[in-house]
Design an enzyme around this catalytic site. Sequence first.
Site, PDB file in Angstrom:
ATOM      1  N   CYS A  67      12.983  -4.959  -4.820  1.00 37.55           N
ATOM      2  CA  CYS A  67      13.079  -5.870  -3.670  1.00 37.55           C
ATOM      3  C   CYS A  67      13.134  -7.326  -4.132  1.00 37.55           C
ATOM      4  CB  CYS A  67      11.899  -5.651  -2.729  1.00 37.55           C
ATOM      5  SG  CYS A  67      12.037  -6.629  -1.219  1.00 37.55           S
ATOM      6  N   CYS A  71       6.443 -11.061  -1.924  1.00 33.42           N
ATOM      7  CA  CYS A  71       5.158 -10.703  -1.290  1.00 33.42           C
ATOM      8  C   CYS A  71       4.135 -10.397  -2.392  1.00 33.42           C
ATOM      9  CB  CYS A  71       5.351  -9.507  -0.366  1.00 33.42           C
ATOM     10  SG  CYS A  71       6.769  -9.717   0.757  1.00 33.42           S
ATOM     11  N   CYS A  74       2.818  -6.824  -3.331  1.00 32.70           N
ATOM     12  CA  CYS A  74       3.702  -5.652  -3.236  1.00 32.70           C
ATOM     13  C   CYS A  74       4.211  -5.135  -4.580  1.00 32.70           C
ATOM     14  CB  CYS A  74       4.890  -5.963  -2.337  1.00 32.70           C
ATOM     15  SG  CYS A  74       5.909  -4.483  -2.063  1.00 32.70           S
ATOM     16  N   CYS A 111       7.477   7.908   9.411  1.00 34.39           N
ATOM     17  CA  CYS A 111       7.776   6.488   9.242  1.00 34.39           C
ATOM     18  C   CYS A 111       8.532   6.268   7.930  1.00 34.39           C
ATOM     19  CB  CYS A 111       6.468   5.705   9.248  1.00 34.39           C
ATOM     20  SG  CYS A 111       6.727   3.942   9.021  1.00 34.39           S
ATOM     21  N   CYS A 142       9.670   6.213  13.213  1.00 36.12           N
ATOM     22  CA  CYS A 142       9.349   4.812  12.952  1.00 36.12           C
ATOM     23  C   CYS A 142      10.093   4.391  11.687  1.00 36.12           C
ATOM     24  CB  CYS A 142       7.839   4.664  12.756  1.00 36.12           C
ATOM     25  SG  CYS A 142       7.333   2.976  12.313  1.00 36.12           S
ATOM     26  N   CYS A 202       5.239  -1.907  16.021  1.00 36.79           N
ATOM     27  CA  CYS A 202       4.125  -1.591  15.123  1.00 36.79           C
ATOM     28  C   CYS A 202       3.958  -2.813  14.230  1.00 36.79           C
ATOM     29  CB  CYS A 202       4.460  -0.347  14.295  1.00 36.79           C
ATOM     30  SG  CYS A 202       3.226   0.012  13.021  1.00 36.79           S
ATOM     31  N   ARG A 274      -4.385   1.379  13.472  1.00 32.90           N
ATOM     32  CA  ARG A 274      -4.279   2.318  12.343  1.00 32.90           C
ATOM     33  C   ARG A 274      -5.057   1.823  11.129  1.00 32.90           C
ATOM     34  NH1 ARG A 274       1.074   2.806  11.412  1.00 32.90           N
ATOM     35  NH2 ARG A 274       1.076   4.145  13.232  1.00 32.90           N
TER      36      ARG A 274
HETATM   37  N1  SAM Z   1      10.249  -4.260   2.993  1.00 34.23           N
HETATM   38  C1  SAM Z   1       9.845  -4.158   4.332  1.00 34.23           C
HETATM   39  C2  SAM Z   1       8.990  -5.331   4.774  1.00 34.23           C
HETATM   40  O1  SAM Z   1       8.358  -5.967   3.971  1.00 34.23           O
HETATM   41  O2  SAM Z   1       8.986  -5.586   5.974  1.00 34.23           O
HETATM   42  C3  SAM Z   1       9.119  -2.873   4.672  1.00 34.23           C
HETATM   43  C4  SAM Z   1       8.128  -2.250   3.709  1.00 34.23           C
HETATM   44  S1  SAM Z   1       6.678  -3.180   3.304  1.00 34.23           S
HETATM   45  C5  SAM Z   1       6.091  -2.296   1.932  1.00 34.23           C
HETATM   46  C6  SAM Z   1       5.571  -2.859   4.654  1.00 34.23           C
HETATM   47  C7  SAM Z   1       4.196  -3.435   4.626  1.00 34.23           C
HETATM   48  O3  SAM Z   1       3.387  -2.708   3.723  1.00 34.23           O
HETATM   49  C8  SAM Z   1       3.991  -4.872   4.193  1.00 34.23           C
HETATM   50  O4  SAM Z   1       4.316  -5.796   5.192  1.00 34.23           O
HETATM   51  C9  SAM Z   1       2.503  -4.889   3.914  1.00 34.23           C
HETATM   52  O5  SAM Z   1       1.783  -5.207   5.085  1.00 34.23           O
HETATM   53  C10 SAM Z   1       2.217  -3.454   3.478  1.00 34.23           C
HETATM   54  N2  SAM Z   1       1.877  -3.392   2.034  1.00 34.23           N
HETATM   55  C11 SAM Z   1       2.741  -3.477   1.007  1.00 34.23           C
HETATM   56  N3  SAM Z   1       2.090  -3.413  -0.164  1.00 34.23           N
HETATM   57  C12 SAM Z   1       0.773  -3.291   0.116  1.00 34.23           C
HETATM   58  C13 SAM Z   1      -0.419  -3.193  -0.674  1.00 34.23           C
HETATM   59  N4  SAM Z   1      -0.368  -3.243  -2.001  1.00 34.23           N
HETATM   60  N5  SAM Z   1      -1.606  -3.061  -0.045  1.00 34.23           N
HETATM   61  C14 SAM Z   1      -1.658  -3.025   1.306  1.00 34.23           C
HETATM   62  N6  SAM Z   1      -0.565  -3.123   2.110  1.00 34.23           N
HETATM   63  C15 SAM Z   1       0.633  -3.267   1.520  1.00 34.23           C
HETATM   64  C1  DTB Z   2       1.878  -0.558   6.878  1.00 35.40           C
HETATM   65  O1  DTB Z   2       1.292  -1.396   7.589  1.00 35.40           O
HETATM   66  N1  DTB Z   2       1.385  -0.039   5.764  1.00 35.40           N
HETATM   67  C2  DTB Z   2       2.327   0.882   5.162  1.00 35.40           C
HETATM   68  C3  DTB Z   2       3.469   0.906   6.193  1.00 35.40           C
HETATM   69  N2  DTB Z   2       3.076  -0.069   7.161  1.00 35.40           N
HETATM   70  C4  DTB Z   2       4.846   0.752   5.764  1.00 35.40           C
HETATM   71  C5  DTB Z   2       2.701   0.564   3.779  1.00 35.40           C
HETATM   72  C6  DTB Z   2       1.521   0.484   2.825  1.00 35.40           C
HETATM   73  C7  DTB Z   2       2.067   0.308   1.469  1.00 35.40           C
HETATM   74  C8  DTB Z   2       1.008   0.343   0.406  1.00 35.40           C
HETATM   75  C9  DTB Z   2       1.562   0.122  -0.954  1.00 35.40           C
HETATM   76  C10 DTB Z   2       2.526   1.163  -1.431  1.00 35.40           C
HETATM   77  O2  DTB Z   2       2.272   2.386  -1.302  1.00 35.40           O
HETATM   78  O3  DTB Z   2       3.585   0.790  -1.975  1.00 35.40           O
HETATM   79 FE1  SF4 Z   3       9.952  -6.357  -0.384  1.00 35.26          FE
HETATM   80 FE2  SF4 Z   3       7.495  -5.415  -0.663  1.00 35.26          FE
HETATM   81 FE3  SF4 Z   3       7.852  -7.738   0.569  1.00 35.26          FE
HETATM   82 FE4  SF4 Z   3       8.646  -5.448   1.772  1.00 35.26          FE
HETATM   83  S1  SF4 Z   3       6.557  -6.026   1.278  1.00 35.26           S
HETATM   84  S2  SF4 Z   3       9.804  -7.377   1.616  1.00 35.26           S
HETATM   85  S3  SF4 Z   3       9.266  -4.250  -0.028  1.00 35.26           S
HETATM   86  S4  SF4 Z   3       8.326  -7.296  -1.602  1.00 35.26           S
END
Ligand code: SAM
Ligand code: DTB
Ligand code: SF4
Length: 331
Positions: A67, A71, A74, A111, A142, A202, A274
Amino acid sequence: MATSPTTTPLRPDPTPLRHDFGLEELESLLARPLLDLLFEAQLVHRAHFPANAVQLSQLLSIKTGGCSEDCGYCPQASRYDTGVEREQTLAVDEVLARAKAAKEGGASRFCMGAAWRSPKDHELQPVLEMVKGVKALGLEACATLGMLSEAQAGALKEAGLDYYNHNLDTSPEHYGEIITTRTYQDRLDTLSHVRGAGMHVCSGGIVGLGESRRDRAGLLQALANQPEHPESVPINLLVKVGGTPLAQVDDLDPFELVRTIAVARLIMPKSYVRLSAGREQMSDELHALCFMAGANSIFWGAKLLTTPNPSGDRDQRLFQRLGLSPLVPGA
Ligand code: SAM
Ligand code: DTB
Ligand code: SF4
């Protein structure tokens, strides 16, 4: 003389939904004695939902890694060395096989997550097929694919998508510490496109990012003060992944997670709250407190997107110990 029809509902809703929460008000709610918060949250929860039932959503990463965004939490951001490799989008058949297995395993919602900043139109096409297939299996669908235009939200709605997940993540004030490649307003715009297309929203956030209690109040305020409350509010506890900028952040006091859930339940009484990422490290006792605080949905299945989640066996034992059963919306 005929009487004019009354405009007053015979049974006014005893808890009108509010969209005007103040930051101080929410900060002082978060600071209430924990047992008061749990008690109030249980009362509100029981007024709107079955007391001992928890909705189960299963996640699948349909496009992993690589990506472009930054973030700070992430594992899928290409700029951090986390060991997550960039993959192609999964084939529609494979996704539907996983959805079928999720349904057989007891999930009511499937989802699909993609590591995109925003989908390109050609990338959205297979997702539309996935959505149709998931709906045909009798599951709620979702997706979380990043930022959406109005037209893309319309196409997803047309394909049958029930919910779109897009988190605000943290308060507007703390946001710039976590993400710089898209703005808070970008996120609110996507949520309004989702709402405008007629899908359920959501949207939630993450605690444990090094934010203050005031930031947690700010996140809750931003969620609840939208024109409509999100129907589903994921509260994630940061999963610390090596290689991300937040890998070394101090642990959050777990009671702060419980407080955040309780206040989400109090201010968004009709929404599913959730208990999301971070459950792998939580004890059964902490889970119980989170349910007591009004959480009534979880991610089900041994994997989130790229990180582990409790196995079905562990969660089944947890449900047995606590006397919980799966909640199937509309059943
Ligand atoms: N890329 C898309 C976005 O950012 O909207 C969708 C997937 S993204 C992984 C969805 C959500 O997962 C993020 O907004 C964040 O709230 C959550 N998330 C990602 N990594 C995480 C982590 N290490 N711990 C907790 N929540 C996480
Ligand atoms: C949300 O609020 N949490 C989920 C889902 N929406 C997409 C993602 C959590 C991701 C946790 C880190 C991972 O597994 O990569
Ligand atoms: Fe990309 Fe992760 Fe940010 Fe979603 S949360 S936009 S997958 S860097």
